[in-house]
Design a protein around this motif. Structure first.
Motif, PDB file in Angstrom:
ATOM      1  N   THR A 233       0.739  -1.064  -0.038  1.00 38.85           N
ATOM      2  CA  THR A 233      -0.052  -0.048  -0.037  1.00 38.85           C
ATOM      3  C   THR A 233       0.751   1.259   0.160  1.00 38.85           C
ATOM      4  N   HIS A 234       1.962   1.160   0.966  1.00 45.54           N
ATOM      5  CA  HIS A 234       2.903   2.502   0.864  1.00 45.54           C
ATOM      6  C   HIS A 234       3.683   2.502  -0.625  1.00 45.54           C
ATOM      7  N   SER A 235       3.936   1.511  -1.307  1.00 49.69           N
ATOM      8  CA  SER A 235       4.256   1.593  -2.648  1.00 49.69           C
ATOM      9  C   SER A 235       3.141   2.220  -3.627  1.00 49.69           C
ATOM     10  N   VAL A 236       2.081   1.828  -3.654  1.00 51.54           N
ATOM     11  CA  VAL A 236       1.019   2.217  -4.365  1.00 51.54           C
ATOM     12  C   VAL A 236       0.834   3.760  -4.071  1.00 51.54           C
ATOM     13  N   LEU A 237       0.697   4.290  -2.765  1.00 53.90           N
ATOM     14  CA  LEU A 237       0.434   5.571  -2.456  1.00 53.90           C
ATOM     15  C   LEU A 237       1.753   6.442  -2.910  1.00 53.90           C
ATOM     16  N   GLU A 238       3.198   5.866  -2.846  1.00 59.73           N
ATOM     17  CA  GLU A 238       4.245   6.617  -3.309  1.00 59.73           C
ATOM     18  C   GLU A 238       4.063   6.590  -5.075  1.00 59.73           C
ATOM     19  N   GLN A 239       3.609   5.623  -5.613  1.00 65.04           N
ATOM     20  CA  GLN A 239       3.311   5.752  -7.192  1.00 65.04           C
ATOM     21  C   GLN A 239       2.241   6.855  -7.376  1.00 65.04           C
ATOM     22  N   ALA A 240       1.199   6.908  -6.697  1.00 62.95           N
ATOM     23  CA  ALA A 240       0.200   7.651  -7.048  1.00 62.95           C
ATOM     24  C   ALA A 240       0.504   9.281  -6.845  1.00 62.95           C
ATOM     25  N   ARG A 241       1.283   9.643  -5.705  1.00 59.34           N
ATOM     26  CA  ARG A 241       1.932  10.651  -5.520  1.00 59.34           C
ATOM     27  C   ARG A 241       3.048  11.108  -6.437  1.00 59.34           C
ATOM     28  N   ALA A 242       3.661  10.180  -6.988  1.00 58.00           N
ATOM     29  CA  ALA A 242       4.983  10.490  -8.049  1.00 58.00           C
ATOM     30  C   ALA A 242       4.109  10.849  -9.349  1.00 58.00           C
ATOM     31  N   GLU A 243       2.858  10.104  -9.677  1.00 60.15           N
ATOM     32  CA  GLU A 243       2.264  10.394 -11.051  1.00 60.15           C
ATOM     33  C   GLU A 243       1.450  11.765 -10.802  1.00 60.15           C
ATOM     34  N   ALA A 244       0.858  11.972  -9.574  1.00 57.40           N
ATOM     35  CA  ALA A 244       0.316  13.327  -9.575  1.00 57.40           C
ATOM     36  C   ALA A 244       1.303  14.482  -9.740  1.00 57.40           C
TER      37      ALA A 244
END
Length: 366
Positions: A233-244
């Protein structure tokens, strides 16, 4: 006699007065005719240019150079911000790629771990069945042997055919046999515990796989797999933050590109000024009003006249037209004219300081 002299003097004075008056009137008429002729000439003439001497210290040149320097500095600042945004975009793209790779490998590792534990659980389950069968046979054999041994020992001891020490030794062996039965039971319990733990881990891994990315909580979750899911989940959040961040930075980059393009266009328009081009290329130029352009073709002869329109001689030729519009005051009238600058090749350098030069031929063929 005196009266005759007086009359003579008066006559001479009157004649002189009339002559001076006539002379002044003639001069006034000549000036008026000259003025009206010049004004009339410029009213209808479309064959003249105004030579312009451009100096690097000219206020207009200094103003243009200042504007070019200011706009260039602003554009360089925008380009610096653009490079910074590009670096941040590259970092965000690397973060997104790394997090995606981690998530893919996490799912592969999770599936591999579940499959491995499932295989271990299958082997343990098979081993448990075999162990339980063997344990039942061993317990049955031990129970039968122990009963027979106790019966026989008691009978021999009661018949005085066995000493006390031998009986104690046999009882000790029977106790060890009972202890081995307890060890078998303990091993069976350990095997059951390990198999149950594996099954719970398998159920937890299956729950993580089935519930990955969903809001509901699947059945069978354990604390260990919950921590694993937290990493995912932490990785998914980091990915979403990086994509935004990447999307925002790409918007900023497009805006900076647009600003840089506007600066480039503005700088190009400033550098396209005929004044700057003349300074940069060390050109001799002349101003041509728009209405005179048809008569200012390249190679057209230039004439300089002593009194604007008479006593003329050839001083050079017209060169190519410089891009960009300029405004200049009329050489005779006090209003501004719009036109362009043209290169001129002068054979008579002082002619560049004249108020105007004529195109093609002397205006009055003089």
């Amino acid at each position: 006699m005196n009266q005759r002299v007086a009359n003579r003097v008066n006559s001479i004075a009157v004649s002189a007065y009339k002559f001076i008056g006539s002379l002044l009137l003639a001069l006034i008429m000549l000036g008026l005719v000259s003025f009206l002729s010049v004004q009339g000439f410029f009213l209808v003439s479309r064959s003249w240019v105004t030579p312009t001497v451009i100096s690097p210290t000219d206020p207009q040149i200094l103003t243009l150079n200042t504007q070019v320097a200011a706009q260039t500095s602003a554009r360089d600042h925008v380009l610096s911000d653009r490079r910074s945004v590009e670096n941040r975009i590259s970092d965000a793209e690397r973060t997104v790629a790394a997090e995606r790779a981690f998530q893919q490998r996490f799912l592969v590792a999770l599936r591999g771990e579940r499959d491995a534990r499932d295989r271990v659980a299958q082997r343990l389950s098979l081993l448990r069945r075999e162990y339980n069968n063997a344990r039942a046979e061993i317990l049955q054999s031990n129970r039968a042997f122990a009963g027979l041994a106790r019966t026989r020992t008691d009978a021999l001891y009661d018949a005085r055919l066995m000493e006390q020490e031998e009986k104690l030794t046999i009882n000790h062996h029977l106790a060890q046999l009972a202890q081995s039965n307890l060890s078998l039971a303990q091993s069976s319990a350990d095997l059951e515990t390990r198999l149950d733990s594996l099954q719970r881990e398998i159920a937890g891994l299956s729950a993580v796989q089935s519930g990955m990315g969903k809001n509901e909580t699947p059945q069978g979750m354990t604390s260990d797999v919950l921590l694993l899911e937290r990493e995912y989940t932490h990785s998914v959040l980091e990915q979403a933050r990086a994509e935004a961040t990447l999307k925002s930075l790409q918007t900023d980059l497009a805006a900076l590109d647009e600003v840089a393009l506007r600066y480039d266009t503005l700088i190009a328009s400033l550098r396209a000024s005929p004044y700057l081009k003349a300074i940069e290329r060390d050109l001799t130029v002349a101003f041509v009003p728009y209405e005179n352009i048809p008569n200012a073709e390249q190679g057209t002869p230039l004439y300089s006249c002593a009194a604007k329109v008479i006593w003329c001689h050839e001083v050079g030729v017209i060169g190519r037209v410089l891009e960009g519009e300029v405004s200049l005051k009329h050489p005779i009238r006090q209003y501004m004219l719009r036109g362009v600058m043209v290169e001129v090749q002068l054979t008579d350098a002082p002619s560049a300081r004249e108020d105007l030069l004529h195109l093609g031929r002397p205006p009055l063929l003089l």
